[in-house]
Scaffold this motif. Structure first.
Motif, PDB file in Angstrom:
ATOM      1  N   HIS A  41       0.811  -1.212   0.000  1.00 48.77           N
ATOM      2  CA  HIS A  41       0.000   0.000   0.000  1.00 48.77           C
ATOM      3  C   HIS A  41       0.853   1.274   0.000  1.00 48.77           C
ATOM      4  O   HIS A  41       0.311   2.373   0.087  1.00 48.77           O
ATOM      5  CB  HIS A  41      -0.923   0.002   1.215  1.00 48.77           C
TER       6      HIS A  41
ATOM      7  N   VAL B  13      -2.817   1.240   4.132  1.00 48.49           N
ATOM      8  CA  VAL B  13      -1.778   2.234   3.897  1.00 48.49           C
ATOM      9  C   VAL B  13      -1.202   2.667   5.249  1.00 48.49           C
ATOM     10  O   VAL B  13      -1.954   3.045   6.147  1.00 48.49           O
ATOM     11  CB  VAL B  13      -2.341   3.469   3.160  1.00 48.49           C
TER      12      VAL B  13
ATOM     13  N   LEU C 272      -0.073   7.770   4.398  1.00 46.90           N
ATOM     14  CA  LEU C 272      -1.338   8.422   4.062  1.00 46.90           C
ATOM     15  C   LEU C 272      -1.283   9.911   4.399  1.00 46.90           C
ATOM     16  O   LEU C 272      -1.796  10.755   3.644  1.00 46.90           O
ATOM     17  CB  LEU C 272      -2.467   7.735   4.827  1.00 46.90           C
TER      18      LEU C 272
ATOM     19  N   ARG D 192       0.742  11.607   1.717  1.00 48.27           N
ATOM     20  CA  ARG D 192      -0.046  11.718   0.485  1.00 48.27           C
ATOM     21  C   ARG D 192      -1.045  12.873   0.587  1.00 48.27           C
ATOM     22  O   ARG D 192      -1.268  13.604  -0.384  1.00 48.27           O
ATOM     23  CB  ARG D 192      -0.776  10.404   0.202  1.00 48.27           C
TER      24      ARG D 192
ATOM     25  N   LEU E  69      -9.479  11.259   0.281  1.00 51.38           N
ATOM     26  CA  LEU E  69      -8.302  10.377   0.258  1.00 51.38           C
ATOM     27  C   LEU E  69      -8.352   9.398   1.423  1.00 51.38           C
ATOM     28  O   LEU E  69      -8.155   8.188   1.248  1.00 51.38           O
ATOM     29  CB  LEU E  69      -7.022  11.205   0.318  1.00 51.38           C
TER      30      LEU E  69
ATOM     31  N   SER F 191     -11.357   6.856   1.149  1.00 53.55           N
ATOM     32  CA  SER F 191     -11.291   5.871   0.064  1.00 53.55           C
ATOM     33  C   SER F 191     -10.098   4.930   0.171  1.00 53.55           C
ATOM     34  O   SER F 191     -10.026   3.929  -0.556  1.00 53.55           O
ATOM     35  CB  SER F 191     -11.244   6.593  -1.290  1.00 53.55           C
ATOM     36  N   SER F 192      -9.141   5.218   1.066  1.00 54.14           N
ATOM     37  CA  SER F 192      -7.930   4.405   1.175  1.00 54.14           C
ATOM     38  C   SER F 192      -8.096   3.316   2.232  1.00 54.14           C
ATOM     39  O   SER F 192      -8.746   3.540   3.261  1.00 54.14           O
ATOM     40  CB  SER F 192      -6.733   5.282   1.561  1.00 54.14           C
TER      41      SER F 192
ATOM     42  N   ARG G  20      -7.146   1.553   5.452  1.00 52.25           N
ATOM     43  CA  ARG G  20      -6.483   2.168   6.596  1.00 52.25           C
ATOM     44  C   ARG G  20      -5.980   1.107   7.576  1.00 52.25           C
ATOM     45  O   ARG G  20      -6.420  -0.033   7.553  1.00 52.25           O
ATOM     46  CB  ARG G  20      -7.457   3.124   7.314  1.00 52.25           C
TER      47      ARG G  20
END
Length: 619
Positions: A338, A455, A460, A463, A477, A480-481, A483
């Protein structure tokens, strides 16, 4: 100091005592009398008596209560030795012979065994071990020659003339500064006293020359211990570098407390100092940024690696019963799919520039998965000028020395948003940052350690800084990622005067708006997001309510004062994202960040310097 570090505290204390018998604060009376008292200890230090048993019973105050620690060291004429430290909750025993080194963790019924030949500076071979275990960056280093000389008359004379030691009563007792004292008994074979608020008894026994220690690792066969085999080189490197780094953390030399503030440039990077604060300005491709990072901060990166992998790793092994590198490798295996490829490339380039193993650098970078903290965002009616102020408190383990590598990075990745990352040399992820688009982010750790199929938090966060130009983009972000673990965040957008609190787990994410009441955070406060826990949350809320409508830069910084910040407060940051300004305070070895000066950094000004950094380096 935390409960889980008690055993290692005893280990390090014995190391200090052996290499600094009666430091500059210690007492003396007539030097001949003191010299007589010191003879048994000096015979051990000189190697004259090679078959020895040393026993230290230490009662330090840890977390406000006395804790019993017993530390023992036995050695024989062949260079074999057994070292053990025991506390009610934690224990470790290290057995070393020519063919093998074994770590026993009795509380966990675990044994870690390394076999075969091993050499170099990171070994536990008895000969010369004091020189290898005491770092040049530790203030204890200056006492090593004195300990190695082991001349009781010379040591007594030095203590009398330099330390101004005073005699006590009864005979063979000495008064130290403050409440400290020493009492020699049994001809110097038993030393009792108080040092640094810790009571101790130190016993020296001289064994028969024919005595030999049975340290064979195969004696574990058929026992209740679960045996794990690892390369002996890795085992001894972990302990030796962990203890060596600990000597720096417990007694740092001026090389660490007052490092030379030399500015320098390399291709795609510049290191500068702003009022004593280390700032690294980096730009370019992942490889260029990583290489510049490594070239500018090599020494600091090595300190970070030693703090995390070896000092913390050793303490964590005693606490958990698991070999720390195995734990990190398992975490990294699940987290790495990730991590963006450009972040991996940057880390590898940094490792290559420093000359450390790339796999080691990669796994160290998932360490921030363990951070904890507090934060707030206030704006509009809560502030004097209506601007948004975002405060971030990082409370995490000042005891492992990360403050020696504290660095604020100004990073301009090609084709991404530039940002400031308040962090530590060797870490490329972020836990505290602001970008050039007015977005600021802060994180607070929760529970759920081991939920690593997502991620990494610090990835994260980075990012969010380098990819997002609005609060809505940051929220999308994170939503939707995939975690990891349980984390809480404060996200802020200074250009739009927007902020949000976030409660995130691998399964769900909740956004807490300004003024919104919450069962865990209390009644909402207008134009405020306030996140913390326990009494720290109570105090922070009280301060915000009392100052509501009157908060400016100074008042916002004061919101982060102790006890909102914990004793382990590693750094604090106040962001004024609309102005592109941040104020940063870092802990030192004596004080948490909240009690240290804040340094003002202007992100926009610092970013202009990246344009000319290559030209400067070429000249």
């Amino acid at each position: 100091m935390r409960h889980g570090q008690c055993v290692m505290w005893g280990v390090f204390f014995l190391t200090c005592f052996l290499i600094t018998p009666l430091q500059a604060e210690s007492p003396t009376t007539a030097s001949s009398s003191l010299a007589s008292d010191l003879v048994p200890l000096c015979r051990v230090l000189s190697g004259e008596n090679q078959t020895t048993s040393l026993r230290l019973k230490l009662v330090p105050e840890i977390d406000g209560s006395p804790q019993d620690v017993t530390v023992e060291l036995q050695s024989d004429a062949d260079g074999n030795y057994r070292f053990s430290a025991d506390h009610a909750e934690y224990a470790i025993e290290v057995r070393r012979q020519e063919s093998a080194t074994t770590i026993l963790l009795p509380k966990h019924q675990k044994a870690i065994v390394g076999q075969g030949a091993v050499d170099g500076d990171d070994t536990l071979i008895a000969q010369g071990i004091v020189n290898r275990l005491v770092s040049i960056d530790s203030d204890w280093k200056k006492y090593v020659p004195l300990a190695q000389a082991a001349d009781p008359n010379a040591i007594a004379f030095l203590l009398k003339t330099v330390a101004q030691i005073q005699p006590g009563a009864p005979p063979h007792s000495w008064r130290l500064g403050g409440e400290n004292s020493l009492q020699f008994e049994e001809g110097g074979h038993l030393i009792k006293g108080t040092l640094e608020n810790a009571r101790f008894e130190f016993e020296i026994s001289e064994l028969e020359q024919s005595s030999a220690l049975d340290l064979k690792s195969d004696s574990l066969k058929g026992s209740d211990f679960e045996v794990t085999e690892i390369p002996r080189e890795e085992l001894e490197r972990t302990l030796s570098r962990g203890i060596r780094r600990a000597t720096e953390i417990l007694s740092p030399s001026p090389r660490l407390t007052h490092p030379p503030q030399d500015s320098r440039t390399v291709p795609h990077g510049e290191l500068k100092w702003v009022h004593g604060h280390r700032v690294a300005i980096l730009h370019g491709t992942p490889e260029e940024i990583g290489t510049a990072h490594g070239n500018l901060l090599k020494d600091e990166i090595l300190k970070t690696v030693d703090s995390v992998m070896y000092t913390f790793g050793t303490v964590n092994m005693v606490r958990s019963g698991k070999w720390f590198r195995v734990e990190l490798d398992e975490a990294y295996e699940r987290l790495s799919p990730h991590i963006p490829k450009d972040h991996l490339r940057e880390t590898v380039a940094m490792a290559n520039a420093v000359g450390v193993d790339t796999e080691l650098a990669l796994v160290v970078n998932v360490f921030p998965e363990l951070f904890h903290c507090s934060g707030f965002a206030i704006f509009g009616s809560a502030t004097t000028d209506g601007k948004l102020y975002h405060g971030r408190v990082l409370d995490y383990m000042t005891t492992i020395g990360l403050q020696d590598a504290a660095t604020t990075f100004i990073v301009s990745p090609n084709e991404k948003i530039s940002f400031a990352n308040v962090g530590y040399a060797g870490f490329i992820g972020s836990v505290t940052g602001i970008n050039s688009q007015g977005i600021s982010l802060g994180e607070m750790g929760g529970r759920g350690e081991g939920q690593w199929d997502g991620v990494p938090m610090a990835t994260l966060m980075r990012r969010g800084l380098e990819e997002c130009s609005s609060l809505a983009e940051v929220m999308d972000l994170f939503e939707s990622s995939p975690r990891t673990c349980e984390y809480y965040y404060v996200f802020a957008d200074g250009n739009r005067n927007e902020a949000v609190g976030v409660a995130a787990t691998p399964e769900a994410i909740e956004f807490i708006r300004p003024g919104q009441s919450h069962e865990r955070l209390g009644e909402g406060i207008e134009d405020c997001v306030v996140l913390s826990a326990g009494n720290r949350l109570t105090t922070l809320r009280e301060r915000v309510i009392a100052q509501h409508g009157k908060i400016d830069t100074t008042a916002a910084i004061r919101l982060m004062d102790r006890p909102v910040a914990m004793e382990s407060n590693l750094h604090n940051a106040l962001f004024i994202p609309a102005d592109g300004v941040l104020y940063v305070a870092n802990a030192d070895h004596d004080s948490p960040a909240a009690e240290r000066p804040y340094v003002r950094l202007d992100l926009r000004e610092l970013l202009t310097e990246t344009v000319n950094s290559d030209l400067i380096s070429e000249n």
